[in-house]
Design an enzyme around this catalytic site. Structure first.
Site, short mmCIF file in Angstrom:
data_model
loop_
_atom_site.label_atom_id
_atom_site.label_comp_id
_atom_site.label_asym_id
_atom_site.label_seq_id
_atom_site.Cartn_x
_atom_site.Cartn_y
_atom_site.Cartn_z
N LYS A 77 48.40 11.75 58.70
CA LYS A 77 48.10 12.61 59.97
C LYS A 77 49.47 12.70 60.96
CE LYS A 77 43.19 11.43 59.47
NZ LYS A 77 42.08 10.22 59.70
N GLN B 144 40.28 5.38 62.63
CA GLN B 144 40.11 5.30 61.44
C GLN B 144 39.24 4.39 60.66
OE1 GLN B 144 42.31 7.51 59.50
NE2 GLN B 144 41.08 6.73 57.74
N ASP C 185 37.73 14.09 66.37
CA ASP C 185 36.88 13.71 65.16
C ASP C 185 35.28 14.42 65.30
OD1 ASP C 185 38.09 12.97 63.12
OD2 ASP C 185 37.89 10.78 63.61
#
Length: 289
Positions: A53, A97, A120
């Protein structure tokens, strides 16, 4: 093989090129989009994902920020770090994460993210907006699936879509995304308790597999000419990555199919960048291009 390949790598590359151009324009206007990843512990796979990322951000000109916390961090300290990022004007998007260490509450951590920075798409506000048909941030994998289908001009309006998997990360939001007004697919969401799964998948125009069971969907479960999207990814005994679809067999029957790797995975990464760009525009009051 009769099926045409849905090339996620190529579509994702085109998406990144577009995003990079828009990031350059936004940065020239004084706003450089910033994505922060909160990484807890030493899980090797998580470190790889966050590293990817960070590279993606660099490739499109975004600022990559974040935090690295030890595996024994407390919930309170984790929340304090998320609060810090919520208050940082250089941070427009935040991801935590997963997975987190067992002693930490993943849902509480996700809910701590400010809704306007929830790139997200897992905050209750984001999920509620999607349920209402006016999505703010959609989880990257479902969004990537929709963009792939639209890129290849695969009709969604009125299509019979069967999604196998009901997770909050993929199955459920994808069902809401494709069934909302304006997209208008007819969606069936199957799962481990579904009776006669093959009867559902054989009747589908589009089958989307998202369960993480290697080669679960076989050729006899797919009608001729159907579109097959494989979200699953598993490392086989030989070390190779495989999806939820028995690719070689199903490709002889389907009309369109995504490979693993190279299908949905690259789109997930690209759509996270898209969400971050959108967040930066919204928070800075800049109009969409």
């Amino acid at each position: 093989m009769s099926a045409q390949i849905i090339d996620g790598k190529a579509v994702a590359a085109a998406q990144r090129d577009r995003i990079a151009a828009e990031v350059a324009d936004l940065t020239a206007a004084g706003v450089q989009p910033g994505l922060a990843a909160v990484l807890v512990g030493d899980d090797p796979a998580s470190h790889v994902y966050v590293g990817m990322k960070e590279k993606d951000c660099a490739a499109v000109g975004m600022r990559s920020l974040g935090a690295r916390l030890p595996s024994d961090v407390t919930q309170e300290t984790l929340h304090a770090e998320i609060d810090r990022l919520n208050e940082d004007p250089q941070v427009h998007g935040i991801i935590v994460q997963m997975p987190l260490p067992d002693h930490l509450d993943e849902v509480a951590a996700q809910d701590r993210i400010a809704p306007e920075k929830d790139v997200d798409g897992l905050h209750p506000h984001s999920q509620g907006q999607l349920m209402r048909g006016v999505p703010t941030y959609v989880p990257a994998t479902p969004l990537g699936c929709q963009v792939l289908l639209e890129h290849y001009d695969i009709p969604l309006s009125g299509a019979n879509v069967v999604i196998v998997g009901r997770s909050t990360l993929v199955g459920r939001p994808l069902a809401m995304l494709l069934s909302r007004k304006g997209v208008d697919a007819t969606v069936t969401c199957c799962h481990s308790r579904t009776k006669d799964l093959a009867a559902h998948t054989r009747g589908a125009d589009i089958v989307i597999m998202a369960v993480g069971v290697a080669r679960m969907l076989t050729a006899d479960m797919v009608r001729e000419g159907a579109v097959v999207i494989d979200v699953g990814i598993t490392r086989g005994e030989d070390g190779k990555l495989v999806g939820d679809v028995d690719f070689d067999g199903v490709a002889e029957v389907a009309g369109w199919i995504t490979p693993v790797p190279g299908g949905v995975g690259p789109m997930t990464r690209a759509m996270l960048l898209e969400n971050t760009l959108r967040a930066a525009r919204t928070q800075s009051g800049q109009p969409s291009s």
